[in-house]
Motif scaffolding. Structure first.
Motif, PDB file in Angstrom:
ATOM      1  N   PRO A  90      41.209  36.636  45.336  1.00  0.00           N
ATOM      2  CA  PRO A  90      40.687  36.964  43.991  1.00  0.00           C
ATOM      3  C   PRO A  90      41.292  38.220  43.386  1.00  0.00           C
ATOM      4  CG  PRO A  90      39.030  37.390  45.685  1.00  0.00           C
ATOM      5  CD  PRO A  90      40.130  36.615  46.346  1.00  0.00           C
ATOM      6  N   GLU A  91      41.818  39.108  44.230  1.00  0.00           N
ATOM      7  CA  GLU A  91      42.452  40.307  43.696  1.00  0.00           C
ATOM      8  C   GLU A  91      43.722  39.977  42.911  1.00  0.00           C
ATOM      9  OE1 GLU A  91      44.448  39.625  47.694  1.00  0.00           O
ATOM     10  OE2 GLU A  91      42.432  39.388  46.832  1.00  0.00           O
ATOM     11  N   ARG A  92      44.211  38.745  43.062  1.00  0.00           N
ATOM     12  CA  ARG A  92      45.420  38.337  42.335  1.00  0.00           C
ATOM     13  C   ARG A  92      45.108  37.640  41.008  1.00  0.00           C
ATOM     14  NH1 ARG A  92      49.528  35.730  46.890  1.00  0.00           N
ATOM     15  NH2 ARG A  92      49.593  37.552  48.287  1.00  0.00           N
ATOM     16  N   TYR A  93      43.853  37.328  40.738  1.00  0.00           N
ATOM     17  CA  TYR A  93      43.530  36.577  39.525  1.00  0.00           C
ATOM     18  C   TYR A  93      43.960  37.348  38.278  1.00  0.00           C
ATOM     19  CZ  TYR A  93      40.249  33.849  42.506  1.00  0.00           C
ATOM     20  OH  TYR A  93      39.666  33.073  43.481  1.00  0.00           O
ATOM     21  N   ALA A  94      43.500  38.589  38.176  1.00  0.00           N
ATOM     22  CA  ALA A  94      43.817  39.373  36.983  1.00  0.00           C
ATOM     23  C   ALA A  94      45.309  39.638  36.881  1.00  0.00           C
ATOM     24  CB  ALA A  94      43.038  40.693  37.006  1.00  0.00           C
ATOM     25  N   ARG A  95      45.962  39.851  38.027  1.00  0.00           N
ATOM     26  CA  ARG A  95      47.398  40.086  38.025  1.00  0.00           C
ATOM     27  C   ARG A  95      48.141  38.857  37.491  1.00  0.00           C
ATOM     28  NH1 ARG A  95      49.701  41.134  43.763  1.00  0.00           N
ATOM     29  NH2 ARG A  95      47.692  42.221  43.801  1.00  0.00           N
ATOM     30  N   ALA A  96      47.695  37.681  37.910  1.00  0.00           N
ATOM     31  CA  ALA A  96      48.323  36.450  37.433  1.00  0.00           C
ATOM     32  C   ALA A  96      48.118  36.275  35.930  1.00  0.00           C
ATOM     33  CB  ALA A  96      47.754  35.251  38.188  1.00  0.00           C
ATOM     34  N   VAL A 131      46.472  29.980  34.215  1.00  0.00           N
ATOM     35  CA  VAL A 131      46.522  30.305  35.635  1.00  0.00           C
ATOM     36  C   VAL A 131      45.689  29.276  36.381  1.00  0.00           C
ATOM     37  CG1 VAL A 131      45.810  31.973  37.395  1.00  0.00           C
ATOM     38  CG2 VAL A 131      46.955  32.756  35.316  1.00  0.00           C
ATOM     39  N   ILE A 132      46.285  28.685  37.409  1.00  0.00           N
ATOM     40  CA  ILE A 132      45.601  27.669  38.215  1.00  0.00           C
ATOM     41  C   ILE A 132      45.144  28.309  39.518  1.00  0.00           C
ATOM     42  CG2 ILE A 132      45.775  25.435  39.360  1.00  0.00           C
ATOM     43  CD1 ILE A 132      48.104  24.779  37.438  1.00  0.00           C
ATOM     44  N   ILE A 133      43.843  28.462  39.677  1.00  0.00           N
ATOM     45  CA  ILE A 133      43.290  28.960  40.936  1.00  0.00           C
ATOM     46  C   ILE A 133      43.214  27.774  41.890  1.00  0.00           C
ATOM     47  CG2 ILE A 133      41.353  30.106  42.038  1.00  0.00           C
ATOM     48  CD1 ILE A 133      40.682  31.413  39.402  1.00  0.00           C
ATOM     49  N   ASP A 134      43.915  27.891  42.998  1.00  0.00           N
ATOM     50  CA  ASP A 134      44.183  26.738  43.855  1.00  0.00           C
ATOM     51  C   ASP A 134      43.289  26.707  45.088  1.00  0.00           C
ATOM     52  OD1 ASP A 134      45.323  24.479  44.878  1.00  0.00           O
ATOM     53  OD2 ASP A 134      47.159  25.468  45.585  1.00  0.00           O
ATOM     54  N   VAL A 177      33.532  30.591  47.838  1.00  0.00           N
ATOM     55  CA  VAL A 177      32.672  31.753  47.589  1.00  0.00           C
ATOM     56  C   VAL A 177      33.445  32.837  46.837  1.00  0.00           C
ATOM     57  CG1 VAL A 177      31.327  33.596  48.661  1.00  0.00           C
ATOM     58  CG2 VAL A 177      31.218  31.274  49.596  1.00  0.00           C
ATOM     59  N   LEU A 178      34.651  33.123  47.312  1.00  0.00           N
ATOM     60  CA  LEU A 178      35.478  34.139  46.667  1.00  0.00           C
ATOM     61  C   LEU A 178      35.845  33.745  45.234  1.00  0.00           C
ATOM     62  CD1 LEU A 178      37.811  34.966  49.679  1.00  0.00           C
ATOM     63  CD2 LEU A 178      36.099  36.491  48.675  1.00  0.00           C
ATOM     64  N   LEU A 179      36.122  32.472  45.044  1.00  0.00           N
ATOM     65  CA  LEU A 179      36.462  31.996  43.708  1.00  0.00           C
ATOM     66  C   LEU A 179      35.291  32.180  42.750  1.00  0.00           C
ATOM     67  CD1 LEU A 179      37.868  30.499  41.440  1.00  0.00           C
ATOM     68  CD2 LEU A 179      37.492  28.359  42.660  1.00  0.00           C
ATOM     69  N   GLU A 180      34.108  31.795  43.170  1.00  0.00           N
ATOM     70  CA  GLU A 180      32.956  31.914  42.275  1.00  0.00           C
ATOM     71  C   GLU A 180      32.689  33.374  41.921  1.00  0.00           C
ATOM     72  OE1 GLU A 180      28.633  29.905  41.494  1.00  0.00           O
ATOM     73  OE2 GLU A 180      29.543  29.682  43.476  1.00  0.00           O
TER      74      GLU A 180
END
Length: 287
Positions: free
Chosen positions: A22-28, A36-39, A54-57
């Motif tokens: 999840p620390e990469r979501y904002a960077r992406a 951005v596709i969270i895989d 859990v981390l995704l939510e």
């Protein structure tokens, strides 16, 4: 379709990020990717699927609403042990603003209907065509409720058929054309082409994206942030094309409906529409 998803039909680049990072979501999102596709599928090991959800939510809910509008989630395919829980998570995230899902191994419109139901009427779907069965059901998949665009998982497709393509991927030309045709028949936005797996090979990326655009694709799946900007540029019109398009539109307006000649070429309605499309592509925005 929820208004937040209105940019997704125009997106040129779709950048994957692992759900368990999840620390990469904002960077992406900061790369300027159209989406951005969270895989939850290929990027997450089987023993980490539950913790990734859990981390995704948690990570999704921590993002500003404006950023959530550019996120899609790739769930695990129907028939896998993780699909039902992924679908339940998608339903919760849809309420919180998730605009859509990427559906891997798309083969049966009934499976897409289940995902559409989970997302609610405002959610959108991007089915991945990755198998012979998916190719055979192209029109049914494209016409399924809430499908926004088709995407081509060409590496999985090659594996499914036992193909061994060279860099030119000439064997996949009819498959790509079929995806473009099915998208057009269903009135969908231009489809999204597959990844270039070696993110360090800028020349190969350029070739792949130029081929995609020539073939009628409007987007590109990306696996690394450094692919986003060059893919975005290559999917847009060149300076020369824009200059030509402006000249065509100017000449057509001056002619007031009459057929004219420009650079030795007749400028009729199809030519004007091509020029308008090029200008529309340019108007989709810069990174």
């Amino acid at each position: 379709m929820r208004s937040a998803a209105s940019a997704l039909p125009l997106a040129r680049t779709f950048l994957f990020v692992p759900a368990d990072r999840p620390e990469r979501y904002a960077r992406a999102l900061g790369t300027g990717a159209g989406a951005v596709i969270i895989d939850l599928e290929d990027a997450v090991a089987p023993d980490k699927k539950a913790s990734a959800r859990v981390l995704l939510e948690e990570g999704f809910r921590a993002l500003p609403e404006v950023d959530r509008a550019r996120l899609l989630v790739r769930v695990n395919a129907p028939g896998t042990p993780w699909h039902d829980e992924d679908k339940a998570l998608a339903a919760r995230l849809a309420v919180a603003g998730l605009p859509g899902l990427v559906a891997p191994k798309a083969e049966d419109p009934r499976d897409l209907a289940g995902l559409a139901e989970a997302m609610g009427p405002a959610g959108v779907l991007v089915p991945l065509i990755e198998s012979a069965e998916g190719w055979a059901a192209l029109d049914a998949i494209a016409a399924a409720p809430q499908v926004l665009r088709l995407a081509f998982g060409h590496l999985d497709f090659q594996a499914d058929l036992g193909l061994a393509c060279d860099a030119d991927e000439v064997e996949l030309v009819p498959v790509r054309l079929a995806i473009v045709l099915a998208s057009r028949r269903a009135g969908l936005a231009a489809p999204v082409d597959g990844v270039t797996p070696d993110w360090r090979d800028a020349a190969r990326l350029e070739v792949d994206v130029r081929r995609a655009r020539r073939g009628g694709f409007g987007g590109k799946l990306c696996i690394h942030p450094e692919q986003v900007a060059p893919a975005h540029r290559a999917l847009g019109p060149s300076v020369e094309e824009l200059a030509w398009a402006h000249r065509v539109i100017g000449a057509a307006q001056a002619a007031r409906g009459s057929v004219i000649s420009l650079d030795g070429r007749m400028v009729d309605l199809p030519v004007v529409k091509l020029a308008e499309r090029l200008l529309s592509l340019d108007a989709q925005g810069q990174l």
